[in-house]
Enzyme design. Structure first.
Site, PDB file in Angstrom:
ATOM      1  N   GLY A  33       0.850  -1.184   0.000  1.00  0.00           N
ATOM      2  CA  GLY A  33       0.000   0.000   0.000  1.00  0.00           C
ATOM      3  C   GLY A  33       0.881   1.226   0.000  1.00  0.00           C
ATOM      4  O   GLY A  33       2.095   1.135  -0.168  1.00  0.00           O
ATOM      5  N   GLY A  34       0.270   2.369   0.217  1.00  0.00           N
ATOM      6  CA  GLY A  34       1.012   3.611   0.202  1.00  0.00           C
ATOM      7  C   GLY A  34       2.021   3.728   1.324  1.00  0.00           C
ATOM      8  O   GLY A  34       3.072   4.334   1.166  1.00  0.00           O
ATOM      9  N   MET A  35       1.702   3.130   2.483  1.00  0.00           N
ATOM     10  CA  MET A  35       2.572   3.295   3.639  1.00  0.00           C
ATOM     11  C   MET A  35       3.124   1.988   4.194  1.00  0.00           C
ATOM     12  O   MET A  35       3.895   2.023   5.144  1.00  0.00           O
ATOM     13  CB  MET A  35       1.818   4.015   4.764  1.00  0.00           C
ATOM     14  CG  MET A  35       1.532   5.470   4.488  1.00  0.00           C
ATOM     15  SD  MET A  35       0.845   6.315   5.913  1.00  0.00           S
ATOM     16  CE  MET A  35       2.197   6.234   7.081  1.00  0.00           C
ATOM     17  N   VAL A  38       2.495  -5.741   3.409  1.00  0.00           N
ATOM     18  CA  VAL A  38       1.906  -6.818   4.204  1.00  0.00           C
ATOM     19  C   VAL A  38       2.595  -8.119   3.804  1.00  0.00           C
ATOM     20  O   VAL A  38       2.687  -8.453   2.622  1.00  0.00           O
ATOM     21  CB  VAL A  38       0.381  -6.927   4.001  1.00  0.00           C
ATOM     22  CG1 VAL A  38      -0.184  -8.092   4.811  1.00  0.00           C
ATOM     23  CG2 VAL A  38      -0.302  -5.618   4.381  1.00  0.00           C
ATOM     24  N   ASP A 150      -9.881   4.536   4.273  1.00  0.00           N
ATOM     25  CA  ASP A 150      -9.222   4.070   3.051  1.00  0.00           C
ATOM     26  C   ASP A 150      -9.946   2.853   2.478  1.00  0.00           C
ATOM     27  O   ASP A 150      -9.321   1.859   2.116  1.00  0.00           O
ATOM     28  CB  ASP A 150      -7.752   3.744   3.325  1.00  0.00           C
ATOM     29  CG  ASP A 150      -6.920   3.666   2.043  1.00  0.00           C
ATOM     30  OD1 ASP A 150      -7.360   4.212   0.999  1.00  0.00           O
ATOM     31  OD2 ASP A 150      -5.843   3.050   2.069  1.00  0.00           O
TER      32      ASP A 150
END
Length: 160
Positions: A33-35, A38, A150
């Site tokens: 994801g953006g940050m 996983v 989100d």
């Protein structure tokens, strides 16, 4: 997932060499994801597969980003709903002198709604069922004062 790195140069080829918190053995990245990245991991203490969300390298040493992830983990851990992945743990560890914040969650096997939609159109009944389940999850979260912020097809997991 070339280029997905944990601080300290850990990437998808070498990540399995790392054990976070003395118990979560990284196996392979399953999403980005953006940050965060996983990873599928194995909990050596409870002998089970888990998902470990690791804050991306560019945010890992930022105290505000770490605080945000920790607060999100605390809020999500307070939720109990059949369609919301359970949060099991939050931790921070050091690898090569860098702080690695991570959130340990239930591993959902399956694909994202985004991946499913790329396979082609879905039947109206299926779309309504998925939409209703997402709405129920959001209602349960909102009832506890938690706002996801989100929601998108890439963040909705479809279990088999």
């Amino acid at each position: 997932m070339n280029g997905d790195r944990l601080p300290g140069g850990v990437d998808d080829d070498t990540g399995a060499d790392y054990v976070l918190g003395g118990r979560y053995r990284l196996i392979s990245p399953v999403g980005t994801g953006g940050m965060a990245v996983v990873w599928e991991a194995y909990d050596d203490v409870l002998a089970r597969s888990v998902a470990v969300k690791v804050l991306a390298a560019q945010y890992a040493n930022d105290p505000q980003s770490r605080d945000r992830v920790r607060h999100e983990a605390q809020a999500a851990a307070a939720l109990s709903h059949p369609n919301i992945a359970q949060v099991h743990d939050y931790g921070e560890t050091r690898i090569n002198g860098e702080v690695i914040p991570y959130v340990v969650m239930e591993l959902i096997r399956g694909k994202t709604l985004q991946q499913r939609l790329k396979d082609g159109p879905v039947l109206p009944g299926y779309a309504m069922r998925v939409g209703a389940e997402i709405a129920a999850d959001l209602a349960a979260s909102h009832a506890e004062g938690v706002v996801h912020r989100d929601i998108k097809p890439a963040n909705v997991m479809l279990a088999p």
